[in-house]
Design a protein around this motif. Structure first.
Motif, short mmCIF file in Angstrom:
data_model
loop_
_atom_site.label_atom_id
_atom_site.label_comp_id
_atom_site.label_asym_id
_atom_site.label_seq_id
_atom_site.Cartn_x
_atom_site.Cartn_y
_atom_site.Cartn_z
N GLU A 107 -19.25 -46.11 9.53
CA GLU A 107 -18.96 -47.54 9.36
C GLU A 107 -20.16 -48.38 9.79
O GLU A 107 -20.65 -48.28 10.92
CB GLU A 107 -17.72 -47.96 10.16
CG GLU A 107 -17.42 -49.43 9.92
CD GLU A 107 -16.09 -49.92 10.48
OE1 GLU A 107 -15.36 -49.11 11.08
OE2 GLU A 107 -15.82 -51.12 10.33
N SER A 123 -19.59 -51.76 12.71
CA SER A 123 -18.18 -51.50 13.05
C SER A 123 -17.62 -52.47 14.08
O SER A 123 -16.41 -52.71 14.10
CB SER A 123 -18.06 -50.09 13.63
OG SER A 123 -18.84 -50.04 14.81
N GLY A 131 -14.27 -51.61 15.87
CA GLY A 131 -13.63 -50.69 14.92
C GLY A 131 -12.13 -50.90 14.74
O GLY A 131 -11.44 -50.05 14.19
N THR A 154 -10.45 -50.41 11.35
CA THR A 154 -10.60 -49.07 10.76
C THR A 154 -9.51 -48.10 11.20
O THR A 154 -9.28 -47.08 10.56
CB THR A 154 -12.00 -48.54 11.16
OG1 THR A 154 -12.92 -49.57 10.83
CG2 THR A 154 -12.40 -47.30 10.41
N TYR A 172 -16.10 -39.68 12.98
CA TYR A 172 -16.27 -41.10 12.66
C TYR A 172 -17.55 -41.59 13.34
O TYR A 172 -17.69 -41.47 14.56
CB TYR A 172 -15.03 -41.86 13.15
CG TYR A 172 -15.14 -43.38 13.15
CD1 TYR A 172 -15.50 -44.09 12.00
CD2 TYR A 172 -14.85 -44.12 14.31
CE1 TYR A 172 -15.57 -45.48 12.01
CE2 TYR A 172 -14.92 -45.51 14.32
CZ TYR A 172 -15.28 -46.18 13.17
OH TYR A 172 -15.35 -47.56 13.18
N PRO A 203 -19.41 -44.85 13.96
CA PRO A 203 -19.56 -46.31 13.91
C PRO A 203 -21.00 -46.68 14.23
O PRO A 203 -21.57 -46.17 15.20
CB PRO A 203 -18.58 -46.80 14.99
CG PRO A 203 -18.46 -45.68 15.95
CD PRO A 203 -18.75 -44.40 15.22
N ASP A 246 -23.59 -49.86 15.05
CA ASP A 246 -23.62 -51.28 15.41
C ASP A 246 -24.79 -51.52 16.34
O ASP A 246 -25.27 -50.59 17.00
CB ASP A 246 -22.30 -51.67 16.11
CG ASP A 246 -21.98 -53.14 15.94
OD1 ASP A 246 -21.16 -53.48 15.06
OD2 ASP A 246 -22.57 -53.97 16.66
N LEU A 305 -19.55 -50.70 20.78
CA LEU A 305 -19.39 -49.28 20.44
C LEU A 305 -18.69 -48.50 21.56
O LEU A 305 -17.92 -47.58 21.30
CB LEU A 305 -20.74 -48.65 20.11
CG LEU A 305 -21.32 -49.07 18.75
CD1 LEU A 305 -22.69 -48.46 18.54
CD2 LEU A 305 -20.39 -48.68 17.61
N CYS A 334 -15.16 -49.21 21.07
CA CYS A 334 -14.74 -48.52 19.86
C CYS A 334 -14.44 -47.05 20.17
O CYS A 334 -13.39 -46.51 19.80
CB CYS A 334 -15.85 -48.65 18.82
SG CYS A 334 -15.54 -47.80 17.29
N TYR A 348 -28.47 -50.29 10.29
CA TYR A 348 -27.58 -49.63 9.33
C TYR A 348 -28.22 -48.37 8.73
O TYR A 348 -27.63 -47.29 8.71
CB TYR A 348 -27.20 -50.56 8.19
CG TYR A 348 -26.39 -51.77 8.59
CD1 TYR A 348 -25.58 -51.76 9.73
CD2 TYR A 348 -26.41 -52.94 7.81
CE1 TYR A 348 -24.84 -52.87 10.09
CE2 TYR A 348 -25.65 -54.05 8.17
CZ TYR A 348 -24.88 -54.01 9.30
OH TYR A 348 -24.13 -55.11 9.65
#
Ligand code: AVI
Length: 325
Positions: free
Chosen positions: A89, A92, A95, A98, A111, A113, A115, A121, A124, A141
């Motif tokens: 993601e 995220s 999150g 999600t 998963y 994520p 960021d 995070l 998350c 990203y």
């Protein structure tokens, strides 16, 4: 001296490189005839929590529409994914949106994520540990994508999620380039779930970015506060005001900071003195809005095939599932 330099922790070295980059971006942005500052700088700790507050505003329906679609259609989306899938993601945050999809896919599930906020995070990882094996990446990203896809297992595909219409904050040309870069990092069988806010009634769009409570105004003005804090500037925030404009040709909301008076600002760390005329603005963000047909064309132009699309009725917003073509 050199011992001291080599004794610096990586974080200190990275911090000072980040300050130099911020100063250089501010210097370049404020030298343009239409002064501008990149919207990524809106998100320091205070800016991120003001954005979180924006998502609760009654006038800003975008985040709720995104989450509604993900909740309502989690099973439909899960049924269209390859059987062995891992999730990435982009941006995220914590999150939260999600969770529905991770639950619908079921365990065991990796998963990733991605960021820039380590704090988001950490939350998350804590909040989603019951529905997935969470591998947080504090990276940009595309760097994060490269890290995550390097861990691809045999016969495994990736679903990349890019929610919240963050794609709308890219200039249209940059959105095309970014999606092409994303496509290049993927393989046949991989998919992209991308959220996009749609063009709607002008007044509805404008008030979403100029709420009467003033939260979006505070979010925008905080960018000048951040420059004061991090680059030793002397912006007087009360001498600027938040503006939201609808640009019909480009189909985007633009956020600006308008100078109320003729004034001069000193930004020490950028070694810069800037003059502002009364009414002159700094352009701080664009939020592009999309037509449904335009989204299909965007998929095709960037190497994807449209698999499905879900649109929210209350707040026109589209969740799009694309496959690598
Ligand atoms: C993060 N992004 C999709 C938001 C948007 O709607 O463009 C940022 C935002 N700016 C002002 N309000 C919200």
């Amino acid at each position: 001296m050199s011992t001291q330099v080599f004794g610096w922790s990586k974080t200190e070295a990275e911090d000072s490189a980040a300050v130099r980059e911020f100063a250089s971006d501010v210097r370049n942005g404020l030298a343009k005839s239409q002064k501008e500052l990149h919207s990524k700088y809106l998100y320091d700790e205070l800016g991120s929590s003001l954005f979180e507050s924006i998502t609760h505003l009654p006038e800003y329906g975008l985040t709720r529409a995104d989450e509604r679609l993900l909740q309502r259609h989690a099973r439909d989306i899960a049924s269209l994914l390859p059987s062995r899938v891992a999730i990435i993601e982009l941006g995220s945050g914590v999150g939260q949106k999600t969770r529905h999809l991770l639950q619908a896919i079921g365990n065991p599930l990796r998963y990733y994520p991605i960021d820039v906020s380590a704090d988001a995070l950490a939350r998350c990882e804590r909040d989603l540990a019951d529905v997935a094996e969470v591998h947080p990446l504090v990276q940009s990203y595309l760097d994060g994508m490269a890290r995550a896809t390097a861990e691809r297992q045999p016969d495994e595909s990736f679903l990349v999620m890019f929610l919240g219409s963050t794609i709308g904050n890219f200039e249209r040309k940059c959105a095309l380039e970014f999606l092409r870069d994303l496509r290049r990092a993927l393989l046949p069988g991989d998919m992209l779930l991308i959220g996009a806010d749609l063009v709607k009634d002008r007044d509805r769009m404008l008030v979403a970015y100029d709420d009467p409570t003033g939260v979006t105004g505070a979010f925008n003005l905080n960018l000048l506060g951040r420059i004061n804090r991090e680059l030793g500037a002397d912006f007087r925030l009360r001498d600027f005001e938040h503006q939201a404009r609808w640009n019909e040709d480009q189909r985007r909301i633009e956020m600006h900071l308008r100078s109320r008076v003729d004034q001069t600002v000193r930004i020490a760390e950028a070694d810069l003195t800037v003059n502002f005329r009364a009414d002159e603005t700094i352009w701080t963000e664009s939020s592009h809005k999309f037509q449904l047909s335009e989204l299909d064309a965007l998929a095709e132009q960037t190497g994807f095939r449209v698999e499905d699309q879900w649109v929210d009725r209350d707040w026109p917003f589209a969740e799009n599932l694309w496959a690598v073509s």
